[in-house]
Design an enzyme around this catalytic site. Structure first.
Site, PDB file in Angstrom:
ATOM      1  N   TYR A  92       4.896 -25.541 -17.398  1.00  0.00           N
ATOM      2  CA  TYR A  92       4.415 -26.921 -17.426  1.00  0.00           C
ATOM      3  C   TYR A  92       5.558 -27.927 -17.367  1.00  0.00           C
ATOM      4  O   TYR A  92       5.418 -29.005 -16.799  1.00  0.00           O
ATOM      5  CB  TYR A  92       3.539 -27.166 -18.667  1.00  0.00           C
ATOM      6  N   GLU A 188       0.194   2.097 -36.002  1.00  0.00           N
ATOM      7  CA  GLU A 188      -0.569   1.570 -34.869  1.00  0.00           C
ATOM      8  C   GLU A 188      -1.569   0.495 -35.273  1.00  0.00           C
ATOM      9  O   GLU A 188      -1.595  -0.577 -34.693  1.00  0.00           O
ATOM     10  CB  GLU A 188      -1.305   2.707 -34.133  1.00  0.00           C
ATOM     11  N   ASP A 240      -2.452   6.984 -33.275  1.00  0.00           N
ATOM     12  CA  ASP A 240      -3.549   7.884 -32.950  1.00  0.00           C
ATOM     13  C   ASP A 240      -3.016   9.068 -32.146  1.00  0.00           C
ATOM     14  O   ASP A 240      -1.948   8.985 -31.541  1.00  0.00           O
ATOM     15  CB  ASP A 240      -4.581   7.164 -32.063  1.00  0.00           C
TER      16      ASP A 240
END
Lengths: 360, 360
Positions: A92, A188, A240
């Site tokens: 911007y 995690e 996991d």
């Protein structure tokens, strides 16, 4: 910071001198792709092979060339004023650069990536910060920051947040650390982190807990890296048991990623070890599982075929093949089958004690 | 907490008595859907109309009935032990419930939602915590938590985090607050939050900054609500100027959501006001824009047609129609066109001073 400033000035001056002498100025940066990296376990991250991209100022490259120079000027301003800008803000700001303004943000992002590679520093050192936050910390750690106003030291004691935590800022270059912890445990999910915080696991295990909340952000990776380097702390990663946890999370944290090889040096955590759910754990702990998804299988096969990190470690090849053969995955919360705090009372102590259960 | 415990015991006892008397036990919970809510601006949240779902123990409902009772027992255990469980952990705990175990997590999630509605409390009060973290805080606030071990008070001073922040825990029911701030500023993006922290905006404006990081999580909403109630603080919300910012973020924070009407009472922030980018701001500040996406237009039209909140406020109807007509949206970072700190020096002071520029 002044080293980066000097680099910017030198580069700009070099270009200026070329122009004065009526010669074509050039900007050089390393080629950013998996074809230009190697994995060297000694250094521990994907390293560049040395192929370069050279941009010479010509009629067709004049706009990008100008934009790169303006971006360098913006970075210089940020460093001098001790300010920051996100990628989006930088885009911007360019709206006031008239002919050199960017039409879309991907254009300005690419120029910023080029500049980062050109300078061989991570963009946080250039004053550019990531859009997203990420990473919470609790446990045996004092973070030493400074007050933006007074520049005086602020000590942030991460044992003193009750059920809350310290949220890692988007740029961590200026932080210092004090700790007597034995290791860092990177987790995690926020839910598992909250359980370990609730039961003050960090006190029993003498450690620092970091919640990654999925794939760790740049700030989170850099924080763990700087802390681990500075205090010589091992890093254990608890995810996991699925290809996403293995590669998108663990491998990214440990060795970096292919498309950002020019900065892996700053973001990788070479001394990370995997203590998350392995395929063997699924059997040994009789964990409830889910079937592997299509995308899991694809991710596993891709890793075997293309990932220099996996190609380097026989243990990981074995683990992936085992998982694909078992056709299942297991989440870290699956341990709750044996009681909500089984993870604290049994799993983590057993894993941490026996390095034969880790993956490299 | 004991109020919830009593409720669980009463309910269980009631069922037990029915069974002893060989009558069919029942579980009642309010119907959870948009057809069973109204918007009452005095209370400020989507309220239930009173339709009920009654589950009678029969041969076909026996499994769900049993699962609900086991879930109630798990909640009782959590409260008594001062422990917590995520939705996912609760699912895995059920793997040891033999015949009553859940096959897939959506089943256990649904039972938990039913139970939450049945008890008319938010599930954090039942010991169940959300999976995801969310929400960072900096500024004029002391959070009073307690040490999980010693139960002694811990005071967390949110002015003392340097460039970092206080990360809101997944459950905030037990927190207390001390503050002399004048208001709470809830911010959509982490990047904007980091800018305001970097420049200690909270000191100048005497406020508390909260980063929502997109749609606020339950913990973040509940935190703002409890803080605002407790300290009688107005809440100003600063988002992008697009339907996602207006409805998914602002409206959810202020009035709640349709599919969780039974708990909006706890999560809504009725005294929130919108000071984010409005369609009129895009014109007045000559902001760089992006074209509205298909999904933006759909979201805007849906809101006009179906959202009781929008139907209540003419100002919002006008704003949406104006945006759809302009066919553009603007991000909060777009203000950087006028300088990186224009947002601090001009935009926020102008907006906060003049309530005519707010949306309700």
């Amino acid at each position: 910071m002044s080293k980066v400033l000097t680099k910017i000035k030198d580069m700009a001056n070099n270009i200026y001198q070329k122009i004065i002498k009526k010669r074509q100025p050039q900007l050089k940066s390393p080629l950013r792709s998996l074809t230009n990296v190697k994995y060297n376990p000694k250094d521990g991250f994907f390293e560049l092979l040395g192929k370069e991209k050279i941009r010479t100022l010509t009629a067709s490259s004049v706009k990008t060339f100008a934009q790169t120079l303006r971006m360098m000027a913006l970075s210089k301003e940020l460093i001098e004023k001790d300010d920051i800008a996100t990628k989006r803000e930088a885009y911007y700001v360019s709206k006031n650069w008239e002919e050199a303004r960017f039409k879309e943000q991907p254009e300005s992002d690419a120029v910023m990536d080029d500049m980062e590679a050109m300078m061989m520093v991570n963009r946080e050192q250039l004053g550019f910060i990531p859009e997203e936050k990420g990473g919470e910390v609790a446990g045996k750690l004092i973070v030493v920051d400074k007050d933006p106003d007074t520049k005086r030291e602020i000590k942030i004691d991460c044992t003193k947040f009750g059920s809350g935590a310290y949220s890692i800022p988007t740029s961590v270059e200026h932080l210092k650390f004090k700790t007597d912890a034995k290791f860092i445990l990177a987790i995690e999910t926020a839910g598992m982190f909250q359980r370990l915080v609730k039961h003050k696991y960090w006190k029993k295990a003498k450690c620092i807990l970091v919640s990654m909340g999925g794939v760790p952000t740049r700030a989170c990776r850099r924080f763990i890296r700087r802390l681990s380097d500075d205090k010589k702390l091992p890093v254990y990663v608890f995810t996991d048991g699925d290809p996403y946890g293995f590669f998108n999370i663990y491998r990214t944290l440990k060795a970096g990623s292919g498309n950002a090889a020019h900065i892996n040096e700053y973001f990788c955590v070479p001394n990370a070890r995997f203590i998350g759910i392995t395929p063997q754990d699924i059997i040994d702990y009789r964990l409830p599982t889910h079937p592997l998804k299509e995308v899991d299988i694809k991710r596993a096969k891709d890793a075997l075929k293309n990932d220099p990190f996996v190609q380097h470690y026989r243990e990981w090849q074995k683990a992936i093949k085992q998982l694909v053969q078992m056709k299942v995955r297991a989440e870290q919360q699956a341990l709750a089958k044996w009681g909500l705090n089984y993870v604290i009372d049994k799993y983590l102590p057993q894993k941490l004690k026996d390095s034969k259960l880790w993956l490299p």
